[in-house]
Design a protein around this motif. Structure first.
Motif, short mmCIF file in Angstrom:
data_model
loop_
_atom_site.label_atom_id
_atom_site.label_comp_id
_atom_site.label_asym_id
_atom_site.label_seq_id
_atom_site.Cartn_x
_atom_site.Cartn_y
_atom_site.Cartn_z
N THR A 183 -10.17 12.52 -4.72
CA THR A 183 -11.45 12.18 -4.10
C THR A 183 -12.58 13.09 -4.54
O THR A 183 -13.75 12.73 -4.42
N ALA A 190 -9.73 8.19 -6.65
CA ALA A 190 -9.23 7.40 -5.52
C ALA A 190 -9.95 6.06 -5.42
O ALA A 190 -11.17 5.99 -5.40
N GLY A 191 -9.16 4.99 -5.38
CA GLY A 191 -9.72 3.65 -5.22
C GLY A 191 -10.21 3.00 -6.49
O GLY A 191 -10.75 1.90 -6.46
N GLN A 219 0.80 -1.22 0.00
CA GLN A 219 0.00 0.00 0.00
C GLN A 219 0.84 1.27 0.00
O GLN A 219 0.41 2.29 -0.57
N ASP A 228 -5.06 4.60 -4.37
CA ASP A 228 -5.55 5.03 -3.05
C ASP A 228 -5.19 6.48 -2.75
O ASP A 228 -5.84 7.13 -1.94
#
Length: 237
Positions: A229, A218-219, A156, A225
């Protein structure tokens, strides 16, 4: 041919001496065996300034028995709010590294880093000053098995996106180094858009030859990640 290698005076690259009474017990035993040691900064409160690091070093040296030679190599504790300017002061004071503790991951880590993006300016300052990064690599999510937390941390967090001109240039050099001799290849570099990308970085990127920026919600996909957003957050960029 030599069959044996003797370490006459080794170094300890990860040492907790704590403070107070514990320090006065641990340091003499360490100095009896090691010439140098990298001192972990997770005291309570943590060592977060050059001044604190120097004071801690003096307490350690005061506990070294007479006649013994021992050099404590001091570190700072990274927090969400550590000022990038502190890195230059730390370097001048002889601090050799900063330690990253994810908040809540281990002993006295409650003041640690909650989001790596919050320390990007500090990491850039460390790179400029030649201060090393030491990492306690562990995620703290309760849904991740205890024995998988280091592997998940690597997946991550240690595959960071390219968000600065300096990173793009370094990445380009790594790509060019892998091009076989005699072959012509030009990598056209891009930046990864994030909620916190500074508009001023765009001019630096342009000057460095970056041709584009990539928007990842994001994601949405692999290593996204750190992506955007809310599009409104990148309007200035």
């Amino acid at each position: 041919m030599t069959q044996e290698l003797t370490l006459i005076r080794p170094d300890d690259w990860h040492l907790h001496v704590r403070d107070g009474a514990a320090l006065n017990v641990v340091v003499p035993h360490t100095a009896a065996q090691f010439g140098r040691a990298i001192i972990m900064p997770n005291l309570k409160p943590p060592v977060t300034t050059a001044e604190q690091a120097q004071a801690y070093k003096q307490r350690i040296l005061a506990a070294v028995p007479a006649g013994m030679a021992f050099e404590p190599l001091m570190t700072l504790y990274l927090t969400d709010n550590l000022a990038p300017a502190e890195i230059a002061r730390a370097k001048a004071a002889g601090v050799v590294a900063c330690k990253l503790y994810p908040a809540g991951a281990t002993t006295n880590s409650d003041a640690g880093v909650t989001d790596l993006r919050k320390i990007y300016p500090v990491l850039e300052a460390m790179q400029r000053e030649g201060v090393l990064l030491l990492v306690h690599g562990e995620v703290t999510s309760s849904d991740i098995d205890l024995f998988d937390r280091e592997a998940v941390f690597i997946e991550q967090h240690l595959k960071p996106p390219v968000t600065t001109a300096e990173q793009a240039q370094a990445y380009k050099q790594r790509i060019l180094a892998a091009v076989p001799a005699g072959m012509a290849f030009e990598p056209l570099m891009t930046l990864y858009l994030t909620d916190n990308l500074a508009p001023a970085e765009i001019a630096r990127a342009k000057a460095a030859g970056v041709v584009a920026c990539k928007l990842y919600p994001a994601g949405a996909t692999t290593n996204s990640d750190a992506g955007v957003t809310d599009l409104r957050k990148i309007y200035p960029v």
